[in-house]
Motif scaffolding. Structure first.
Motif, mmCIF file in Angstrom:
data_model
loop_
_atom_site.group_PDB
_atom_site.id
_atom_site.type_symbol
_atom_site.label_atom_id
_atom_site.label_comp_id
_atom_site.label_asym_id
_atom_site.label_seq_id
_atom_site.Cartn_x
_atom_site.Cartn_y
_atom_site.Cartn_z
ATOM 1 N N ARG A 26 0.826 -1.300 0.012
ATOM 2 C CA ARG A 26 -0.002 -0.150 -0.025
ATOM 3 C C ARG A 26 1.065 1.186 0.027
ATOM 4 O O ARG A 26 0.680 2.323 -0.719
ATOM 5 N N GLY A 27 1.880 1.199 0.811
ATOM 6 C CA GLY A 27 2.844 2.319 0.947
ATOM 7 C C GLY A 27 3.617 2.665 -0.568
ATOM 8 O O GLY A 27 3.672 3.823 -0.918
ATOM 9 N N VAL A 28 3.895 1.592 -1.353
ATOM 10 C CA VAL A 28 4.692 1.745 -2.475
ATOM 11 C C VAL A 28 3.685 2.154 -3.635
ATOM 12 O O VAL A 28 3.797 3.065 -4.302
ATOM 13 N N VAL A 29 2.401 1.423 -3.586
ATOM 14 C CA VAL A 29 1.688 1.720 -4.812
ATOM 15 C C VAL A 29 0.397 2.912 -4.742
ATOM 16 O O VAL A 29 0.085 3.384 -5.575
ATOM 17 N N GLY A 30 0.201 2.824 -3.334
ATOM 18 C CA GLY A 30 -0.968 3.947 -2.910
ATOM 19 C C GLY A 30 -2.207 3.634 -3.390
ATOM 20 O O GLY A 30 -2.506 2.290 -3.342
ATOM 21 N N ASP A 31 -3.109 4.696 -3.747
ATOM 22 C CA ASP A 31 -4.603 4.268 -3.993
ATOM 23 C C ASP A 31 -4.741 3.472 -5.403
ATOM 24 O O ASP A 31 -5.902 3.020 -5.387
ATOM 25 N N ARG A 32 -3.777 3.240 -6.172
ATOM 26 C CA ARG A 32 -3.885 2.306 -7.284
ATOM 27 C C ARG A 32 -3.877 1.019 -6.968
ATOM 28 O O ARG A 32 -4.141 0.336 -7.702
ATOM 29 N N LEU A 33 -3.501 0.521 -5.795
ATOM 30 C CA LEU A 33 -3.126 -0.937 -5.306
ATOM 31 C C LEU A 33 -4.751 -1.422 -5.222
ATOM 32 O O LEU A 33 -5.727 -0.733 -4.507
ATOM 33 N N ARG A 34 -5.123 -2.660 -5.832
ATOM 34 C CA ARG A 34 -6.546 -3.177 -5.823
ATOM 35 C C ARG A 34 -6.515 -4.359 -4.719
ATOM 36 O O ARG A 34 -7.481 -4.491 -4.036
ATOM 37 N N SER A 35 -5.637 -5.185 -4.796
ATOM 38 C CA SER A 35 -5.454 -6.482 -4.032
ATOM 39 C C SER A 35 -4.149 -6.962 -3.993
ATOM 40 O O SER A 35 -3.187 -6.782 -4.765
ATOM 41 N N VAL A 36 -3.783 -7.821 -3.172
ATOM 42 C CA VAL A 36 -2.564 -8.568 -2.864
ATOM 43 C C VAL A 36 -2.820 -9.914 -2.244
ATOM 44 O O VAL A 36 -3.632 -10.156 -1.386
ATOM 45 N N SER A 37 -2.196 -10.867 -2.808
ATOM 46 C CA SER A 37 -2.339 -12.359 -2.255
ATOM 47 C C SER A 37 -1.067 -12.898 -2.213
ATOM 48 O O SER A 37 -0.033 -12.605 -2.750
ATOM 49 N N ILE A 38 -0.797 -14.013 -1.365
ATOM 50 C CA ILE A 38 0.189 -14.735 -1.119
ATOM 51 C C ILE A 38 0.077 -15.950 -1.352
ATOM 52 O O ILE A 38 -0.958 -16.726 -1.053
ATOM 53 N N ASN A 39 0.945 -16.911 -1.921
ATOM 54 C CA ASN A 39 0.682 -18.464 -2.157
ATOM 55 C C ASN A 39 2.184 -18.860 -1.771
ATOM 56 O O ASN A 39 3.175 -18.540 -2.768
ATOM 57 N N GLY A 40 2.442 -19.412 -0.717
ATOM 58 C CA GLY A 40 3.791 -20.023 -0.242
ATOM 59 C C GLY A 40 3.466 -21.291 0.643
ATOM 60 O O GLY A 40 2.511 -21.810 1.029
ATOM 61 N N PRO A 41 4.669 -21.886 1.090
ATOM 62 C CA PRO A 41 4.722 -22.841 2.103
ATOM 63 C C PRO A 41 4.015 -22.685 3.240
ATOM 64 O O PRO A 41 3.430 -23.496 4.182
ATOM 65 N N ASP A 42 3.929 -21.351 3.764
ATOM 66 C CA ASP A 42 3.248 -21.054 5.043
ATOM 67 C C ASP A 42 2.259 -20.291 5.027
ATOM 68 O O ASP A 42 1.253 -20.459 5.754
ATOM 69 N N HIS A 43 1.874 -19.606 3.898
ATOM 70 C CA HIS A 43 0.438 -18.872 3.944
ATOM 71 C C HIS A 43 -0.130 -18.972 2.322
ATOM 72 O O HIS A 43 0.543 -19.188 1.506
ATOM 73 N N ARG A 44 -1.532 -18.896 2.369
ATOM 74 C CA ARG A 44 -2.292 -18.769 1.127
ATOM 75 C C ARG A 44 -3.401 -18.029 1.254
ATOM 76 O O ARG A 44 -4.055 -18.183 2.134
ATOM 77 N N GLY A 45 -3.538 -16.994 0.466
ATOM 78 C CA GLY A 45 -4.931 -16.257 0.277
ATOM 79 C C GLY A 45 -4.640 -14.772 0.133
ATOM 80 O O GLY A 45 -3.746 -14.385 -0.104
ATOM 81 N N THR A 46 -5.935 -14.046 0.466
ATOM 82 C CA THR A 46 -5.788 -12.537 0.090
ATOM 83 C C THR A 46 -5.333 -12.015 1.385
ATOM 84 O O THR A 46 -5.632 -11.965 2.366
ATOM 85 N N VAL A 47 -4.379 -10.921 1.006
ATOM 86 C CA VAL A 47 -3.821 -10.153 2.307
ATOM 87 C C VAL A 47 -4.465 -8.801 2.282
ATOM 88 O O VAL A 47 -4.804 -8.468 3.258
ATOM 89 N N TYR A 48 -4.880 -8.299 1.170
ATOM 90 C CA TYR A 48 -5.372 -7.282 0.989
ATOM 91 C C TYR A 48 -6.230 -7.148 -0.175
ATOM 92 O O TYR A 48 -6.036 -7.293 -1.232
ATOM 93 N N ARG A 49 -7.390 -6.474 0.056
ATOM 94 C CA ARG A 49 -8.497 -5.838 -1.042
ATOM 95 C C ARG A 49 -9.031 -4.731 -0.938
ATOM 96 O O ARG A 49 -9.499 -4.511 0.369
#
Length: 132
Positions: A24-47
């Motif tokens: 959110r800090g880098v992209v600002g208001d243009r950020l729509r969503s963030v997800s993660i997929n890895g050995p420890d976590h899977r899913g939406t982090v931000y929308r």
């Protein structure tokens, strides 16, 4: 450690909070969503709050899988950015989608628009948090 599916209401994991804040800090208001997929976590982090649940989900899944499905959701062939970080940027109907790979973990972010210098900053921020 077993993979943990992310509950979007759970904001207690400090690394996931740091990931959200960095994006959110880098992209600002243009950020729509963030997800993660890895050995420890899977899913939406931000929308973004004005987006319905499930928005951009097909883009996230296709990019996280790095499969041929990507061509059905992305309007271009993709541009490699910061190749040492395993980062790819594609255009899709809602803006741009970026996949940043750090080891076994993929972070996918959708934006309404992104400049390549911001893309480099986003890649560095995500790599710094996930690579810890």
């Amino acid at each position: 450690m077993p993979q943990r599916t992310i509950d979007p209401a759970d904001r207690t994991d400090p690394r996931l909070r740091a990931l959200e804040h960095a994006c959110r800090g880098v992209v600002g208001d243009r950020l729509r969503s963030v997800s993660i997929n890895g050995p420890d976590h899977r899913g939406t982090v931000y929308r973004r709050s004005d987006l319905q649940p499930g928005t951009d989900e097909d883009v996230h899944e296709a990019m996280a899988a790095d499969s041929s499905e990507r061509s059905t959701v992305c309007a271009d062939g993709g541009r490699r950015a910061a190749p040492e970080a395993g980062c790819t940027v594609h255009e899709f109907e809602g803006g741009y989608v970026t996949r940043i790979e750090v080891g076994e973990t993929s972070v996918v972010a959708t934006t309404g628009g992104i400049k390549m210098d911001r893309q480099t900053e986003l890649s560095a921020a995500v790599t710094g948090i996930i690579g810890e």
